[in-house]
Design an enzyme around this catalytic site. Structure first.
Site, PDB file in Angstrom:
ATOM      1  N   HIS A 283      44.997  39.649  38.989  1.00  0.00           N
ATOM      2  CA  HIS A 283      45.321  38.220  38.847  1.00  0.00           C
ATOM      3  C   HIS A 283      46.720  38.059  38.262  1.00  0.00           C
ATOM      4  O   HIS A 283      47.494  37.201  38.692  1.00  0.00           O
ATOM      5  CB  HIS A 283      44.338  37.541  37.892  1.00  0.00           C
ATOM      6  CG  HIS A 283      42.895  37.580  38.318  1.00  0.00           C
ATOM      7  ND1 HIS A 283      41.963  38.381  37.699  1.00  0.00           N
ATOM      8  CD2 HIS A 283      42.229  36.913  39.293  1.00  0.00           C
ATOM      9  CE1 HIS A 283      40.777  38.192  38.263  1.00  0.00           C
ATOM     10  NE2 HIS A 283      40.906  37.321  39.240  1.00  0.00           N
TER      11      HIS A 283
ATOM     12  N   MET B  58      38.735  32.746  39.400  1.00  0.00           N
ATOM     13  CA  MET B  58      37.447  32.477  38.748  1.00  0.00           C
ATOM     14  C   MET B  58      37.451  33.052  37.329  1.00  0.00           C
ATOM     15  O   MET B  58      36.387  33.186  36.709  1.00  0.00           O
ATOM     16  CB  MET B  58      36.306  33.076  39.565  1.00  0.00           C
ATOM     17  CG  MET B  58      36.214  32.451  40.958  1.00  0.00           C
ATOM     18  SD  MET B  58      34.591  32.628  41.691  1.00  0.00           S
ATOM     19  CE  MET B  58      34.404  34.401  41.688  1.00  0.00           C
TER      20      MET B  58
ATOM     21  N   LEU C 131      40.261  37.499  33.935  1.00  0.00           N
ATOM     22  CA  LEU C 131      41.542  37.878  34.538  1.00  0.00           C
ATOM     23  C   LEU C 131      41.912  39.318  34.207  1.00  0.00           C
ATOM     24  O   LEU C 131      41.740  39.777  33.085  1.00  0.00           O
ATOM     25  CB  LEU C 131      42.633  36.927  34.056  1.00  0.00           C
ATOM     26  CG  LEU C 131      42.365  35.438  34.336  1.00  0.00           C
ATOM     27  CD1 LEU C 131      43.522  34.582  33.811  1.00  0.00           C
ATOM     28  CD2 LEU C 131      42.124  35.171  35.812  1.00  0.00           C
TER      29      LEU C 131
ATOM     30  N   GLY D 284      45.118  37.224  46.708  1.00  0.00           N
ATOM     31  CA  GLY D 284      45.179  38.687  46.724  1.00  0.00           C
ATOM     32  C   GLY D 284      44.731  39.252  48.060  1.00  0.00           C
ATOM     33  O   GLY D 284      43.718  38.826  48.618  1.00  0.00           O
TER      34      GLY D 284
ATOM     35  N   LYS E 133      43.393  41.954  48.421  1.00  0.00           N
ATOM     36  CA  LYS E 133      42.093  42.626  48.236  1.00  0.00           C
ATOM     37  C   LYS E 133      40.984  41.872  48.970  1.00  0.00           C
ATOM     38  O   LYS E 133      40.094  42.468  49.566  1.00  0.00           O
ATOM     39  CB  LYS E 133      41.735  42.717  46.749  1.00  0.00           C
ATOM     40  CG  LYS E 133      40.405  43.418  46.525  1.00  0.00           C
ATOM     41  CD  LYS E 133      40.013  43.436  45.078  1.00  0.00           C
ATOM     42  CE  LYS E 133      39.391  42.156  44.618  1.00  0.00           C
ATOM     43  NZ  LYS E 133      37.955  42.046  44.923  1.00  0.00           N
TER      44      LYS E 133
ATOM     45  N   ARG F 115      34.279  42.114  38.880  1.00  0.00           N
ATOM     46  CA  ARG F 115      32.920  42.671  38.966  1.00  0.00           C
ATOM     47  C   ARG F 115      32.874  44.160  38.620  1.00  0.00           C
ATOM     48  O   ARG F 115      31.781  44.702  38.432  1.00  0.00           O
ATOM     49  CB  ARG F 115      32.326  42.436  40.362  1.00  0.00           C
ATOM     50  CG  ARG F 115      32.033  40.962  40.627  1.00  0.00           C
ATOM     51  CD  ARG F 115      31.225  40.762  41.900  1.00  0.00           C
ATOM     52  NE  ARG F 115      30.715  39.408  42.020  1.00  0.00           N
ATOM     53  CZ  ARG F 115      31.317  38.420  42.695  1.00  0.00           C
ATOM     54  NH1 ARG F 115      32.452  38.641  43.319  1.00  0.00           N
ATOM     55  NH2 ARG F 115      30.778  37.209  42.734  1.00  0.00           N
TER      56      ARG F 115
ATOM     57  N   LEU G  44      41.141  46.644  41.510  1.00  0.00           N
ATOM     58  CA  LEU G  44      40.651  45.924  40.328  1.00  0.00           C
ATOM     59  C   LEU G  44      39.829  44.725  40.783  1.00  0.00           C
ATOM     60  O   LEU G  44      40.171  44.054  41.758  1.00  0.00           O
ATOM     61  CB  LEU G  44      41.828  45.455  39.462  1.00  0.00           C
ATOM     62  CG  LEU G  44      42.710  46.546  38.865  1.00  0.00           C
ATOM     63  CD1 LEU G  44      43.737  45.914  37.910  1.00  0.00           C
ATOM     64  CD2 LEU G  44      41.889  47.592  38.117  1.00  0.00           C
TER      65      LEU G  44
HETATM   66  P1  AMP Z   1      38.821  35.815  41.829  1.00  0.00           P
HETATM   67  O1  AMP Z   1      39.013  35.455  40.388  1.00  0.00           O
HETATM   68  O2  AMP Z   1      38.021  37.052  42.040  1.00  0.00           O
HETATM   69  O3  AMP Z   1      38.374  34.638  42.666  1.00  0.00           O
HETATM   70  O4  AMP Z   1      40.265  36.175  42.376  1.00  0.00           O
HETATM   71  C1  AMP Z   1      41.329  35.271  42.266  1.00  0.00           C
HETATM   72  C2  AMP Z   1      42.474  35.768  43.091  1.00  0.00           C
HETATM   73  O5  AMP Z   1      42.909  37.029  42.593  1.00  0.00           O
HETATM   74  C3  AMP Z   1      42.084  35.975  44.564  1.00  0.00           C
HETATM   75  O6  AMP Z   1      43.155  35.545  45.390  1.00  0.00           O
HETATM   76  C4  AMP Z   1      41.883  37.456  44.626  1.00  0.00           C
HETATM   77  O7  AMP Z   1      42.102  37.996  45.932  1.00  0.00           O
HETATM   78  C5  AMP Z   1      42.949  37.940  43.664  1.00  0.00           C
HETATM   79  N1  AMP Z   1      42.663  39.298  43.213  1.00  0.00           N
HETATM   80  C6  AMP Z   1      41.501  39.745  42.685  1.00  0.00           C
HETATM   81  N2  AMP Z   1      41.570  41.078  42.458  1.00  0.00           N
HETATM   82  C7  AMP Z   1      42.799  41.479  42.862  1.00  0.00           C
HETATM   83  C8  AMP Z   1      43.481  42.735  42.902  1.00  0.00           C
HETATM   84  N3  AMP Z   1      42.910  43.850  42.467  1.00  0.00           N
HETATM   85  N4  AMP Z   1      44.739  42.762  43.387  1.00  0.00           N
HETATM   86  C9  AMP Z   1      45.338  41.627  43.828  1.00  0.00           C
HETATM   87  N5  AMP Z   1      44.757  40.405  43.818  1.00  0.00           N
HETATM   88  C10 AMP Z   1      43.501  40.334  43.344  1.00  0.00           C
END
Ligand code: AMP
Length: 316
Positions: free
Chosen positions: A66, A59, A62, A177, A179, A217, A214
């Site tokens: 990411h 989303m 980054l 991730g 997470k 948010r 990380l």
């Molecule tokens: P998001 O942009 O929050 O939808 O996250 C995109 C991808 O990055 C998802 O697969 C998340 O799980 C991954 N992600 C977000 N934060 C982390 C983190 N701290 N460590 C590893 N992967 C992450």
């Protein structure tokens, strides 16, 4: 122009598989596309040339978490595609869809530096009619427990967009991730139940030096909240230490974590030991179960997990 980098299919033969040398990365050029049609066209030549395609859905906003997914995809695949799309379907009406950070220029610069070939940055109108006519439903227990209970409809919206992105890109591998452990479980269920021909790769959680996972948010946290935010990882570590010390009851693993979270400054939404695939609560705890937690600090939700019996950074 049909090839990602404006060259013919033979271009992909120049890439030693997974070559991440600076020279190889510098040779790649990032193309940013906004429509499904342009995405398909950009992937046509590499697909015909037999290149393996790795996909990282995001989303945006980054950060190093990411980027770790991108770098893993870079090592594994010939072509890396990153999507940046703040998916309205996965936000509840009272959530932060409108204020979610969207630093697109910085995001694109970060992808360029990492040798990503293609960024898919669609508008909401490009992705969904208003209102959407079709969406997926994630059934209980995965679709009703923990994150799903805190965020009704979230996984239905997430599964719908991931299914659409996987259908548009048809990647060989997709990277997520650890997470967001329940998200990984939903995506694995989605891929299995719909028979999608993609390998789901979960990557370890990337953390700040003080242990905080990380998250885009985290930018919402003020300095006091940012200090308090590490309580969640400390609590999960305490549960993990109990497991490593031989405790095998869910309550025995949970209790030391709950004690640290018993703190007036934030609100614990859940703290549970669960099976990593079904998210059903475990009673007898086994290696590979997850201790998952979420808390609210002011208006900001934080979530995190540890894989019991597995060292941090090796968990995926
Ligand atoms: P998001 O942009 O929050 O939808 O996250 C995109 C991808 O990055 C998802 O697969 C998340 O799980 C991954 N992600 C977000 N934060 C982390 C983190 N701290 N460590 C590893 N992967 C992450």
């Amino acid at each position: 122009m049909t090839a990602v980098n404006g060259e013919g299919g033979a271009h992909y033969a120049h890439y030693a598989h997974g070559d991440t040398s600076q020279r190889a990365v510098a040779q790649r050029q990032l193309r940013v596309v906004e429509t499904a049609a342009a995405l398909r066209e950009a992937l046509d030549a590499p697909r015909r040339a037999g290149a393996s395609i790795g996909f990282v859905p995001t989303m945006g906003a980054l950060h190093a978490g990411h980027h770790a997914l991108v770098e893993r995809a870079r090592r594994d695949c010939d072509v890396v595609v990153v999507s940046i799309f703040v998916n309205p379907l996965q936000f509840g009406p009272a959530e932060d869809y409108l204020r979610y950070p969207r630093p697109l220029d910085a995001d694109i610069a970060g992808l360029r530096e990492r040798g990503v070939e293609l960024a898919f940055v669609p508008t909401a109108e490009e992705m969904w009619p208003t209102p959407p006519r079709v969406r997926l439903v994630v059934e209980p227990p995965l679709g009703s427990t923990l994150e799903a209970a805190s965020r009704p409809g979230h996984f239905d919206g997430m599964a719908s967009v991931v299914a659409k992105l996987l259908s548009l890109l048809a990647p060989h591998r997709a990277y997520f991730g650890q997470k967001d452990a329940q998200q990984v479980a939903v995506v694995r269920a989605l891929v299995k139940d719909l028979g999608l021909p993609v390998a789901v790769v979960a990557c370890p959680t990337v953390r700040a030096a003080d242990g905080l996972a990380l998250s885009s948010r985290n930018a919402y946290l003020d300095p006091t909240q940012r200090r308090l935010a590490t309580t969640l990882v400390h609590a999960l570590d305490a549960g993990h230490a109990a497991f490593q010390g031989g405790v095998r009851t869910a309550e025995g693993v949970r209790a030391p974590a709950a004690a640290l979270l018993d703190h007036g400054s934030f609100q614990v939404e859940y703290l549970e030991v669960v099976d990593a695939t079904t998210f059903v609560p475990a009673s007898t705890v086994v290696h590979g179960n997850l201790l998952v937690g979420a808390m609210r600090l002011g208006a900001t939700r934080l979530l995190d997990n540890v894989v019991l019996g597995v060292d941090r950074g090796d968990e995926a």
